[in-house]
Design a protein around this motif. Structure first.
Motif, PDB file in Angstrom:
ATOM      1  N   CYS A 771       0.850  -1.187   0.000  1.00 41.59           N
ATOM      2  CA  CYS A 771       0.000   0.000   0.000  1.00 41.59           C
ATOM      3  C   CYS A 771       0.884   1.235   0.000  1.00 41.59           C
ATOM      4  CB  CYS A 771      -0.974   0.002   1.165  1.00 41.59           C
ATOM      5  SG  CYS A 771      -0.203   0.319   2.767  1.00 41.59           S
ATOM      6  N   PHE A 772       0.413   2.312  -0.624  1.00 39.26           N
ATOM      7  CA  PHE A 772       1.203   3.535  -0.683  1.00 39.26           C
ATOM      8  C   PHE A 772       1.141   4.258   0.650  1.00 39.26           C
ATOM      9  CE2 PHE A 772       0.130   2.628  -5.115  1.00 39.26           C
ATOM     10  CZ  PHE A 772       1.369   2.779  -5.704  1.00 39.26           C
ATOM     11  N   GLU A 773       2.150   5.028   0.901  1.00 39.05           N
ATOM     12  CA  GLU A 773       2.236   5.770   2.161  1.00 39.05           C
ATOM     13  C   GLU A 773       1.051   6.728   2.246  1.00 39.05           C
ATOM     14  OE1 GLU A 773       5.702   8.058   4.722  1.00 39.05           O
ATOM     15  OE2 GLU A 773       5.718   8.170   2.535  1.00 39.05           O
ATOM     16  N   GLY A 774       0.395   6.753   3.428  1.00 36.08           N
ATOM     17  CA  GLY A 774      -0.775   7.584   3.653  1.00 36.08           C
ATOM     18  C   GLY A 774      -2.066   6.920   3.281  1.00 36.08           C
ATOM     19  N   SER A 775      -2.056   5.630   2.849  1.00 34.74           N
ATOM     20  CA  SER A 775      -3.268   4.922   2.450  1.00 34.74           C
ATOM     21  C   SER A 775      -3.361   3.622   3.236  1.00 34.74           C
ATOM     22  CB  SER A 775      -3.252   4.636   0.960  1.00 34.74           C
ATOM     23  OG  SER A 775      -4.344   3.826   0.604  1.00 34.74           O
ATOM     24  N   ASP A 776      -4.636   3.133   3.450  1.00 33.19           N
ATOM     25  CA  ASP A 776      -4.854   1.851   4.134  1.00 33.19           C
ATOM     26  C   ASP A 776      -5.336   0.775   3.166  1.00 33.19           C
ATOM     27  OD1 ASP A 776      -4.187   2.958   6.542  1.00 33.19           O
ATOM     28  OD2 ASP A 776      -6.257   3.523   7.042  1.00 33.19           O
ATOM     29  N   ASN A 777      -5.266   1.053   1.916  1.00 36.90           N
ATOM     30  CA  ASN A 777      -5.737   0.110   0.915  1.00 36.90           C
ATOM     31  C   ASN A 777      -4.579  -0.794   0.487  1.00 36.90           C
ATOM     32  OD1 ASN A 777      -7.228  -1.214  -1.022  1.00 36.90           O
ATOM     33  ND2 ASN A 777      -7.075   0.419  -2.539  1.00 36.90           N
TER      34      ASN A 777
END
Length: 1166
Positions: A771-777
């Protein structure tokens, strides 16, 4: 004249033996008697032995003391016995084996020395048995068809390790008819019945027993005393055997007392004989002849001078002096001697008492009990010694004896006061010359029964009185059921005159029975039956207060109710007014004398209820009621349900059973099994009170089933139906060591390790998510499961940051994720190159020609570096040298090294603008070439000086030395003189004078010697001074030789039974033929001889020689040039004696011939 004898100190006249006595028929063997028989010990004073020579009193006492000692091993000793001629008898000894580890050793002896084990046969048998229950050894000696000479003393000895026990006993053998023969000393010592049916059996009992002597041809009188007195001691054994003397030792004792040194007498021209024998009442004549008739003669008896009288008559006839002794009595049995001047001569007189005959025989007598009985006989002499016997046992009168003996001159009476039935027997009287027997019969007076006993029936506790009356005032005995009646406070026996009573107070049940009164001494019995009756009773002491009996369904109920009553009452069981019959039904009644039993074979629930028992006999009735309750096991519960499953556990639930069996449910037992197995395992040993349970410790991935048992006070129910199968499973643990492998501008490569715990469900694969930084997906990086532990995430934006996690997947699901600890920047990173040269390549790498070269050089650098290899500054020809590169190392490989591959190899690693270099030196070496030239510089004496030049080719390695060899011109065989020599010149010493030599030299380096060597072109001659030696000429030697003994045979003495050898040595060419001879007869194919010949040594071995093997032995050697012989004598010592040869079965005529030959050949030894 009778044979001379000498009287022993305790000698008595010999009467006839006791009358014969019947004996039991038993199986046994026989053995010839070798000793005089002895009277059987019967607990009373033993009778004297009736023989010419009694054994000493001390010896008899020792035997009695030995038999009276405490037995160590015997539990039953053999007892003496009596048997008739031709009958059988058995002696038994028993030994306890509790403390013995093995069987004891038992020996039977006749007399003191004869072992009966060697005499076993048709007349004597020895048996032994072992009883395992009582652990007792039984040893039997059976004598079959006994003969008179079997009588005597026997002994049984038992030994075990250091323990010893013995017992002696006597055997008497009687015969019913026959007279006592005249006995003299020779017959006492001769073998019994020579030439008769029992010839060959040694008999020492000839002095004791009456024998029917068969008529035999008279043989000339031989004075054995004179033979022994005049013979040499070495001839005693031969004389004893020839004349049948068995007690040689006893005769020699008498001979020693009588023998005197014969010397020439100046006074007597003829002396007295050594001994004289005369019958009692007879007349004897002593005569001596004087050398000088003027000498005065005096006669003495036991040292007292004899005066002339009517008994002693002196007579003179010229030089003869004669003494007559008239009417010889036993007092005249003494030593006599006569004196003439200063000299004397002596003799012995033996007086033999004539036998006493029975002139009036005993008569059969009949008497009644209590009367006085007299038995009368008459003998030929007044006051004669007469013995009385009862059934063969001697009657010894005494103060306590019922027998009295009265003598009136020649009449002898046996008186029995108050005769009884036990006095009926065969009585006999015995004298030294005859015997007589008669039967005494003692009968009872007739007995009348005036009042007999009557049968009685008595109530329990009442008095019983049995009364009878007989015609005689005699005692009697009361018995009950065949056992004697014992008086007590409750039971009294009354006897008043002719009336007899038995009174029992307070009658008991055990007083019932058959009573019998038996008058003493009469074969009459008075019987009566007594019955004791009692009302019936039912005993319910063993039941509960409400008389309830509980039984489990399916079990057998056996309800035993004690009852009493006399006579035994009849019992009737019933239920609901329905009688329960005796028989074979499921519910039945059984009756016994002291109890009644209700039996229910397989109890059912319907069997519960009240049961009645009724008792009835002629004395009354009794009634009782008993309640029976049948209980059962609970029904099985329904199948359990598994509600939850873990890796090694589950949770299960169930419902209680519909029927508890009439007793509350106490708990449950739980069992489980694998689905594919048939073995159930219990999970709880303490009852589970709840209806839920959690089984644990199951194997993950294995299918299981569970079931339930219900438990009440009665027992355990049948199992429930199994649950549905279930499988314990668990997810794996998280993957481990998640790390970044590489990063580019658009990709990130991650790597990790498998989980520590995978479990039974296994591992199907991995899922990598990011998952990308700043995301919970979280996005899956791989659509399908991957097996590898490395994966590259693609299509990522440059300069972005991502988080990464990985999960392990199996049949139970996904494991806990493993997270990378920090965000990853998607941008490639440059790592400067670095070469890591291995330590062994930092020095020159040396290999031999033909070997393989395989070098691995690791390096670092990112992105993937560029690699360049050079050799000596020139690009490497990849056709000769293989180069293989990877991301982390480079490999240089040469399959077969050559010397051209030697050199300096340079490696360059380049990443972007960063460069790293390294160098490796490789040296390929080979064996050197030979030296260029070898020259002989000088030769003097035994020395040669050599020089040579180094080789052109050193094999790409330094020369380490040289090897120098020499060869004689004649053989041209090369021998190494010097090895590892470092110089190029050398001096060779210690050469052989007169020889001519060549030399060669090898080069040597680290690979070894050169393949070829350089040889000197010229040879070196080692000169010598002096004359030339001419070899002499020899003629062939003739080795032919006639045979000749170099070591002769030697006269030899051998020991009988031990091997003997004769040795000699011979030489000759051609090899002579050897022949051995005994007494001029060649020894051929005789198994008693073995002949050897080794290196000219000839040996003759005689196996276990005997005296017959003695003689002259000759060794003969023969070849084509001549013959030679040599002799020696062999003497075998240690031959057998006359008796030993006889015992071995050699005929007497052969023994005599053999002894005469031996005596004539060696007279000095005999």
């Amino acid at each position: 004249m009778p044979e001379p004898t000498k009287k022993e100190e305790n000698e008595v006249p010999a009467p006839a033996p006791p009358p014969e006595e019947p004996s039991k028929e038993k199986e046994a063997g026989t053995t010839p008697a070798k000793e005089p028989s002895k009277e059987k010990e019967a607990g009373t004073t033993p009778a004297k032995e009736w023989s010419l020579g009694e054994s000493p009193v001390g010896e008899e006492q020792d035997k009695q003391n030995a038999n009276s000692q405490l037995s160590i091993l015997f539990v039953e000793k053999p007892q003496g016995g009596t048997v008739k001629v031709g009958e059988n008898i058995t002696f038994i000894a028993k030994v306890k084996a509790e403390d013995l580890l093995r069987k004891p050793t038992v020996k039977w002896f006749k007399g003191k020395w004869m072992d009966l084990a060697s005499k076993a046969g048709k007349h004597l048998q020895l048996k032994e048995t072992f009883e395992r229950h009582s652990r007792v050894y039984t040893f039997e000696m059976q004598i079959i068809k006994a003969k008179e000479n079997y009588a005597g003393n026997y002994r049984c000895e038992v030994t075990y390790k250091d323990k010893f026990d013995s017992c002696s006993f006597d055997l008497e053998v009687h015969e019913s008819t026959g007279t006592t023969p005249n006995i003299d000393i020779r017959s006492a010592f001769k073998r019994s019945g020579e030439g008769q049916d029992d010839a060959g059996e040694l008999d020492f009992s000839g002095l004791l027993k009456r024998r029917e002597v068969k008529q035999q041809e008279e043989e000339p009188e031989v004075d054995v005393w004179e033979l022994l007195k005049n013979a040499k001691p070495s001839e005693y054994e031969k004389i004893a055997f020839q004349y049948g003397i068995t007690d040689l030792r006893g005769m020699l004792k008498r001979l020693k007392r009588m023998r005197r040194v014969e010397k020439k007498s100046a006074a007597f021209a003829k002396i007295l004989d050594p001994a004289y024998q005369v019958d009692k009442g007879g007349r004897v004549r002593f005569m001596v002849e004087l050398a000088d008739p003027k000498l005065e003669v005096k006669w003495y008896k036991n040292g007292q001078e004899i005066r002339p009288s009517t008994k002693y008559i002196f007579e003179h006839k010229g030089c003869q002096r004669i003494l007559f002794i008239n009417n010889c009595q036993m007092t005249d049995d003494s030593e006599y001697y006569v004196t003439a001047g200063d000299e004397k001569c002596s003799t012995e007189l033996f007086v033999r008492e004539p036998p006493i005959m029975v002139t009036k025989q005993l008569e059969d007598t009949t008497a009644y009990c209590g009367e006085r009985v007299e038995l009368e006989c008459e003998v030929s002499e007044d006051d004669a010694n007469v013995k009385w016997f009862k059934n063969g046992e001697e009657i010894i009168p005494g103060p306590k004896s019922r027998y009295r003996i009265r003598v009136e001159g020649k009449k002898h009476f046996l008186i029995i006061e108050g005769a009884t039935k036990a006095d009926s027997a065969e009585y006999s009287v015995m004298t030294t010359g005859g015997q007589s027997s008669a039967k005494l019969t003692v009968d009872l007076k007739p007995l009348k029964i005036l009042t007999p006993l009557t049968d009685q029936t008595v109530n329990l506790g009442k008095e019983i009185c049995l009364k009878c009356e007989i015609s005689e005032n005699i005692t009697g005995k009361w018995t009950k059921n065949g056992l004697p009646v014992q008086e007590s406070d409750r039971l009294k026996v009354v006897h008043k005159g002719r009336i007899h009573k038995l009174v029992i107070a307070n009658a008991l049940i055990e007083d019932e029975g058959d009573y019998v009164f038996a008058p003493d001494a009469y074969n009459v019995t008075l019987p009566a039956k007594v019955r004791v009756i009692d009302p019936p009773k039912i005993i319910l002491d063993g039941l509960d207060a409400d008389n309830t009996v509980t039984v489990i369904a399916g079990n057998k109920l056996r309800l035993e109710i004690p009852i009493s009553g006399e006579p035994p009452p009849k019992a009737i069981w019933s239920r609901a007014d329905k009688a329960i019959m005796e028989g074979s039904g499921r519910i039945r009644a059984e009756s016994y004398p002291d109890s009644s039993t209700l039996v229910i074979d397989v109890a059912e629930r319907d069997d519960s209820g009240v049961y009645h028992i009724n008792l009835k006999n002629e004395a009354g009735e009794a009634h009782a009621s008993i309640k029976i309750k049948v209980v059962d096991l609970p029904d099985p519960p329904v199948a359990p349900t598994v509600t939850e499953v873990g890796d090694d556990w589950c949770i299960m639930k169930w419902e209680p059973p519909a029927y508890d069996g009439g007793s509350p449910i106490l708990g449950y037992f739980i069992e489980r099994k694998k689905k594919q197995s048939s073995r159930w395992m219990r999970l709880n040993f303490d009852l589970c009170k709840e209806t839920t349970f959690e089984p644990k410790k199951m194997i993950e991935g294995v299918a299981y089933e569970v079931r339930i048992f219900a438990v009440n006070a009665i027992g355990i129910s049948k199992p429930s139906m199994p649950s549905r199968p279930f499988v314990p499973l668990a997810v794996t643990s998280p993957p481990t060591l998640l790390a970044v492998d590489s990063v580019t501008d658009t990709t990130v490569t991650m790597k990790w390790r498998p989980p520590d715990q995978i479990g039974a469900a296994g591992l199907d694969g991995y899922v990598l998510e990011y998952c990308f930084e700043g995301s919970d997906n979280w996005l899956p990086a791989n659509k399908d499961l991957i097996d590898k532990t490395k994966f590259t995430i693609t299509d990522l934006p440059t300069d972005s940051k991502i988080f990464v996690r990985v999960k392990a997947i199996n049949a139970a699901g996904a494991s806990e994720p493993k997270y990378y600890s920090q965000p990853i920047l998607v941008k490639e990173i440059i790592e400067p190159p670095k070469i890591r040269i291995p330590r062994h390549l930092k020095q020159t790498y040396i290999r031999r020609v033909g070997e393989a070269v395989n070098l691995v050089i690791p390096f670092q650098g990112k992105p993937r570096p560029e690699l360049t290899w050079k050799k000596d500054g020139v690009e490497i020809d990849k056709n000769q040298i293989n180069i293989r590169n990877s991301e982390t190392d480079t490999i240089i490989f040469i399959r077969k090294a050559e010397r051209s591959h030697s050199g300096k190899y340079d490696l360059q690693v380049k990443v972007d603008k960063f460069v790293e270099t390294a160098s490796i030196d490789i040296q390929i070496v080979d064996r050197p070439g030979p030296p260029q030239s070898v020259k002989i510089e000088d030769v003097w004496g035994e020395n040669v000086a050599l020089t040579w030049t180094p080789p052109k080719d050193d094999g790409n390695a330094a020369i380490t030395g040289y090897t120098i060899q020499k060869a004689d011109k004649k053989s041209m065989e090369w021998f190494t003189v010097i090895e590892h020599y470092h110089r190029t010149n050398a001096t060779i010493t210690e050469l052989v004078i007169g020889n001519e030599y060549y030399f060669r030299v090898f080069s040597e380096n680290m690979c070894g010697l050169s393949e070829d060597a350089t040889m000197t072109k010229e040879s070196a001659v080692i000169a010598k001074d002096g004359k030339i030696y001419k070899n002499p000429v020899y003629e062939d030697f003739d080795f032919s030789e006639a045979p000749m003994f170099t070591q002769p045979l030697v006269n030899t003495y051998a020991i009988a039974g031990y091997n003997a050898t004769l040795n000699c040595s011979v030489r000759g060419n051609p090899k002579p033929k050897i022949t051995w001879m005994k007494n001029k007869v060649a020894i051929v194919d005789d198994p008693r001889y073995r002949m050897f010949s080794n290196q000219g040594v000839c040996t003759l071995e005689i196996r276990k020689p005997s005296p017959y093997d003695g003689g002259t032995y000759c060794c003969k050697a023969v070849n084509d040039l001549g013959t030679v012989e040599i002799e020696c004598k062999l003497e075998v010592k240690g031959g057998l004696s006359f008796c030993r040869l006889l015992l071995q079965g050699v005929p007497p005529n052969i023994i005599d011939s053999y002894l005469r030959d031996v005596h004539s050949s060696n007279p000095e030894e005999y």
